[in-house]
Each structure stands twice: as structure tokens, then as C-alpha cells.
Design an enzyme around this catalytic site. Structure first.
Site, PDB file in Angstrom:
ATOM      1  CG  ASP A   1      51.008  74.968  59.954  1.00 52.49           C
ATOM      2  OD1 ASP A   1      50.114  74.816  60.804  1.00 52.49           O
ATOM      3  OD2 ASP A   1      52.204  75.152  60.230  1.00 52.49           O
TER       4      ASP A   1
ATOM      5  CE  LYS B   1      44.050  70.263  57.943  1.00 49.93           C
ATOM      6  NZ  LYS B   1      45.422  70.725  57.634  1.00 49.93           N
ATOM      7  CB  THR B   2      41.834  74.797  62.429  1.00 47.02           C
ATOM      8  OG1 THR B   2      42.233  73.427  62.431  1.00 47.02           O
ATOM      9  CG2 THR B   2      41.098  75.105  63.722  1.00 47.02           C
TER      10      THR B   2
ATOM     11  CG  HIS C   1      43.930  63.725  55.294  1.00 46.83           C
ATOM     12  ND1 HIS C   1      44.889  63.899  54.362  1.00 46.83           N
ATOM     13  CD2 HIS C   1      43.408  64.949  55.537  1.00 46.83           C
ATOM     14  CE1 HIS C   1      44.978  65.170  54.036  1.00 46.83           C
ATOM     15  NE2 HIS C   1      44.089  65.836  54.748  1.00 46.83           N
TER      16      HIS C   1
HETATM   17  P1  GTP Z   1      46.819  71.679  60.992  1.00 46.47           P
HETATM   18  O1  GTP Z   1      45.538  71.453  61.730  1.00 46.47           O
HETATM   19  O2  GTP Z   1      48.020  71.752  61.861  1.00 46.47           O
HETATM   20  O3  GTP Z   1      47.009  70.750  59.837  1.00 46.47           O
HETATM   21  O4  GTP Z   1      46.745  73.157  60.347  1.00 46.47           O
HETATM   22  P2  GTP Z   1      45.500  73.852  59.680  1.00 46.47           P
HETATM   23  O5  GTP Z   1      45.424  73.472  58.251  1.00 46.47           O
HETATM   24  O6  GTP Z   1      44.279  73.671  60.501  1.00 46.47           O
HETATM   25  O7  GTP Z   1      45.952  75.370  59.700  1.00 46.47           O
HETATM   26  P3  GTP Z   1      45.538  76.497  60.736  1.00 46.47           P
HETATM   27  O8  GTP Z   1      44.143  76.933  60.523  1.00 46.47           O
HETATM   28  O9  GTP Z   1      45.926  76.081  62.092  1.00 46.47           O
HETATM   29  O10 GTP Z   1      46.456  77.674  60.216  1.00 46.47           O
HETATM   30  C1  GTP Z   1      47.867  77.563  60.155  1.00 46.47           C
HETATM   31  C2  GTP Z   1      48.490  78.930  60.179  1.00 46.47           C
HETATM   32  O11 GTP Z   1      48.122  79.637  59.009  1.00 46.47           O
HETATM   33  C3  GTP Z   1      48.023  79.780  61.354  1.00 46.47           C
HETATM   34  O12 GTP Z   1      49.108  80.522  61.831  1.00 46.47           O
HETATM   35  C4  GTP Z   1      46.976  80.692  60.727  1.00 46.47           C
HETATM   36  O13 GTP Z   1      46.873  81.923  61.395  1.00 46.47           O
HETATM   37  C5  GTP Z   1      47.507  80.875  59.335  1.00 46.47           C
HETATM   38  N1  GTP Z   1      46.429  81.135  58.392  1.00 46.47           N
HETATM   39  C6  GTP Z   1      45.306  80.403  58.190  1.00 46.47           C
HETATM   40  N2  GTP Z   1      44.541  80.955  57.235  1.00 46.47           N
HETATM   41  C7  GTP Z   1      45.208  82.070  56.810  1.00 46.47           C
HETATM   42  C8  GTP Z   1      44.915  83.069  55.824  1.00 46.47           C
HETATM   43  O14 GTP Z   1      43.910  83.070  55.139  1.00 46.47           O
HETATM   44  N3  GTP Z   1      45.865  84.025  55.659  1.00 46.47           N
HETATM   45  C9  GTP Z   1      47.001  84.079  56.392  1.00 46.47           C
HETATM   46  N4  GTP Z   1      47.846  85.063  56.146  1.00 46.47           N
HETATM   47  N5  GTP Z   1      47.291  83.183  57.323  1.00 46.47           N
HETATM   48  C10 GTP Z   1      46.413  82.171  57.534  1.00 46.47           C
HETATM   49 MG    MG Z   2      43.930  72.405  62.164  1.00 50.29          MG
END
Ligand code: GTP
Ligand code: MG
Length: 370
Positions: free
Chosen positions: A89, A92-93, A137
């Protein structure tokens, strides 16, 4: 001169890395899978393991054949290959999606976003960056275990409102073990609760010292959501790439690594391959793991058919007889008979390993597995 890693040599012979390490130990050479050994030592190991060592100038893709180094004048700069890692969260995505939107070539072509395991972004400057989008990872570690160390740079995503978490630490460990430089992307800096300085402080405790604190690790405060400093992050990646002097010979016999593979209903086996060296062309005969085939089509990350794929370019390869495994190496060979020979050899090895594992193998085979 150091010419080949133990892992690469093992891959070329379709032997297990552990067996090559053991063989080296018997010769009094202590080397781990990621270390490089010289041509003479490699040749001895190849012989000891019952393969025919051949040093050739053009092709080193035959079974048990030594890797030949490309001569300096054949080497051309290639784009860096970047893997994004970080805690759940932390974004990354989101960051990969945001970076992908900065691709100028994609926008011009108006292509549709393909969900393939790797893609390339072309920057305004003309520079390219390849991102590997294998979530988690585990994929990184698995590819490494198979000797397929394709990542040049790790972008470590740390959410500025959450700080360093267990998987952040795990990612640092993986990157350090692989000897891959880290660039820190302090994400979610759009949030009022963002504390980027606290992140830097926490990273310090894990021996990751950013530039502002006297270290040499590049860090960029970004927001995937608000699109802040994405260009700065890309600049940092290119700067790091420049230091690494990433080069490959685009004219040699090609090889690459399978990033992901699947059986597509209409298209048959489809392997997403990241080309490491040489240029893969439509019509080439390729071997990937225990599968082979003639390349029927190459499809880029925007879903467009391309005639060939140079180093660091991710492409979908169509035409394989079956689905290879992620992390397996794909090589171009000069004939169908050679392709059959290699795949049959690998299939036999696999059967031997399986029968030994299930206890039905001969005593000798069982010892080989230890
Ligand atoms: P996993 O694949 O589950 O490990 O998560 P991840 O690291 O890929 O995170 P993801 O991109 O799914 O983002 C997780 C949450 O953080 C989502 O609700 C996004 O909208 C939020 N998010 C990601 N980047 C930002 C950012 O730059 N600012 C804010 N405010 N929220 C963000
Ligand atoms: Mg992800």
C-alpha cells in the site's frame, strides 16, 4: 579476467547453481552464485559436469558453452531496467501507472495500455527506461534464484505518512544482496501527514544514507497520485544508469529472460521477455526453459507488432510450443535440431530431478540432488 557468473554458467549448462558451486569447491575455488569466475575455471567446471566446453566468438548458447564477452567496440548504451519495490500500500502500482503515463511515445501512438509484466517509457529527452512490473518481492527473489538478475536499479517506494515498514526493510535486504543500487521514492508527499524527513531518518537505521544526509543514495519526494516530481525520479534513474554505464551488444546472438508467461486462448503460449543482449527477430528459433519455437510475432508493451527487439526492450514472444516459467532464460539458437537437443536435455534433467525427489530415482541421481 572475470567473465561469467556462476549462476549464468549453471544456466547455460542447465545445471543447478548449487552443483556448480560444489564442483568449484572440489577444485578449491570458493564462489557464490552471483560471483564471477574466469574462462579457464569455467571451462574446467564445464568439463567436470560432463559438458563439452566450447569457446566461440559468435554464439555461446550451446549446452555447456562458455559465455564469451562482447568486445568493447560492439557495446552500445542500453536503457536501465528498473524494479519497483516497497511495503504494501505504499504506492508501487500507483507509481508505475503514473510513470507509464509520462511515456511520450505511447501518447503519440495513442496505443492502449497492455497489462504485461514489463514496459518501457520514453522520456521527452529521448532516453528510455524499462520498468519491470512483477508485483511482490517473491518474483524478484525467484528470478534471482534462477540466476536471472535483470534489475539494474531498484526504486524503493516508502510512503511518507507511514515510514519504513517490514517489507521496506525486506526490499532493502534483497536489493543489497543482489548488489543493485537503490533510489528512494518517498511517496504520498501530497498528504498533509507526510513526513519525508522522518523517512530519511528511519532509512539511516538500515544503512541507507540519502544524499542530503551525507550518503550517496538518491532520494526523491514524489506523489503518484498528484503526479509530483515524476520527472525528478526519472532523472535520478537516468543519473544512476549513467554511473552504471549500462551497455549491451545489439548485434550478437540474442538472449533474454522470461518475465511472465501464459497460455492465451487465441494466440497460444505468450512469453513476455526482456531482451538482455542481442536483438530478437521475428523468424528466430528460440529456446525458453524447456520450450522452443520459431518466433511468429513480437508484440511491444503498447500491443503493436514489431519486427525485432533490442537490449532492455520487453516484448511478448509468440510461437513457443509451450509456456515457459517466469525467470527462465530465452536464447536464440541457429537450428531447430539444436533447439530440440537443448529442450530434450532439459526435459531429461527435469525428469531426473523429479524422480529423485519422489524417491524413485537411482542412488546416483539422488546424490546429485543433495
Ligand atoms: P500493494 O500492491 O498492495 O503492495 O500496494 P501498492 O504499493 O501497489 O500501493 P497502491 O499503488 O495500490 O496504492 C495504495 C493506496 O495508496 C491506494 O489507495 C492509492 O490510491 C494510494 N496512493 C498511492 N500513491 C499515492 C500518493 O502519492 N498519494 C496519496 N495520497 N495516495 C496514494
Ligand atoms: Mg500494487
Amino acid at each position: 579476467p572475470e567473465v561469467i557468473t556462476v549462476g549464468d554458467l549453471a544456466n547455460r549448462m542447465a545445471e543447478r547453481g548449487a552443483d556448480v558451486v560444489k564442483s568449484l569447491m572440489r577444485m578449491g575455488v570458493m564462489a557464490t552464485i552471483t560471483q564471477t569466475i574466469d574462462a579457464d575455471t569455467a571451462e574446467l567446471v564445464v568439463q567436470e559436469l560432463g559438458h563439452r566446453p566450447v569457446r566461440v566468438a559468435e554464439s555461446d548458447v550451446e549446452i555447456g558453452v562458455m559465455g564469451n564477452e562482447d568486445v568493447a567496440e560492439d557495446l552500445v548504451s542500453r536503457p536501465p531496467v528498473v524494479t519497483v519495490m516497497g511495503h504494501v500500500d505504499h504506492g508501487k502500482t500507483s507509481l508505475l501507472d503514473a510513470l507509464r503515463k509520462t511515456d511520450v511515445a505511447g501518447r503519440e501512438a495513442g496505443g492502449i495500455t497492455q497489462h504485461i509484466g514489463a514496459y518501457q517509457v520514453q522520456l521527452k529527452s529521448g532516453s528510455k527506461i524499462t520498468f519491470i512490473d512483477t508485483p511482490g518481492h517473491a518474483a524478484f527473489t525467484e528470478m534471482r534464484a534462477r540466476g536471472a538478475n535483470v534489475t539494474d536499479v531498484v526504486v524503493l517506494v516508502v510512503a511518507a505518512d507511514d515510514g519504513v515498514m517490514p517489507q521496506t526493510i525486506e526490499a532493502i535486504r534483497h536489493a543489497k544482496a543482489a548488489g543493485v543500487p537503490i533510489i528512494v521514492a518517498i511517496n504520498k508527499c501530497d498528504l498533509p501527514s507526510a513526513k519525508p524527513d522522518r523517512v530519511r531518518q528511519e532509512l539511516l537505521q538500515h544503512e541507507l544514507v540519502v544524499e542530503g544526509m551525507g550518503g550517496d543514495v538518491l532520494d526523491v519526494e514524489v506523489s503518484a497520485k498528484a503526479g509530483i516530481n515524476l520527472d525528478k525520479l526519472e532523472e535520478a534513474i537516468l543519473l544512476q544508469a549513467e554511473i552504471l554505464e549500462l551497455k549491451a551488444n545489439p548485434r550478437r546472438t540474442a538472449d533474454g529472460v522470461v518475465v511472465e508467461a501464459k497460455l492465451d486462448k487465441g494466440r497460444g503460449p505468450v512469453a513476455t521477455v526482456l531482451v538482455k543482449r542481442g536483438t530478437v527477430k521475428v523468424g528466430d528459433i528460440v529456446v525458453a526453459g524447456s520450450e522452443w519455437g520459431r518466433v511468429r510475432a513480437l508484440v511491444n508493451d503498447r500491443g503493436i507488432n514489431v519486427p525485432d527487439a533490442p537490449p532492455a526492450m520487453p516484448v511478448e514472444v509468440l510461437g513457443l510450443g509451450g509456456v515457459p516459467l517466469a525467470g527462465e532464460e530465452m536464447v536464440v539458437v541457429d537450428s531447430e535440431s539444436r533447439a530440440r537437443e537443448i529442450t530434450e536435455y532439459r526435459a531429461r534433467k527435469k525428469r531426473e530431478a523429479e524422480s529423485a525427489k519422489s524417491g524413485r530415482g537411482s542412488l546416483e541421481q539422488m546424490f546429485k540432488q543433495i
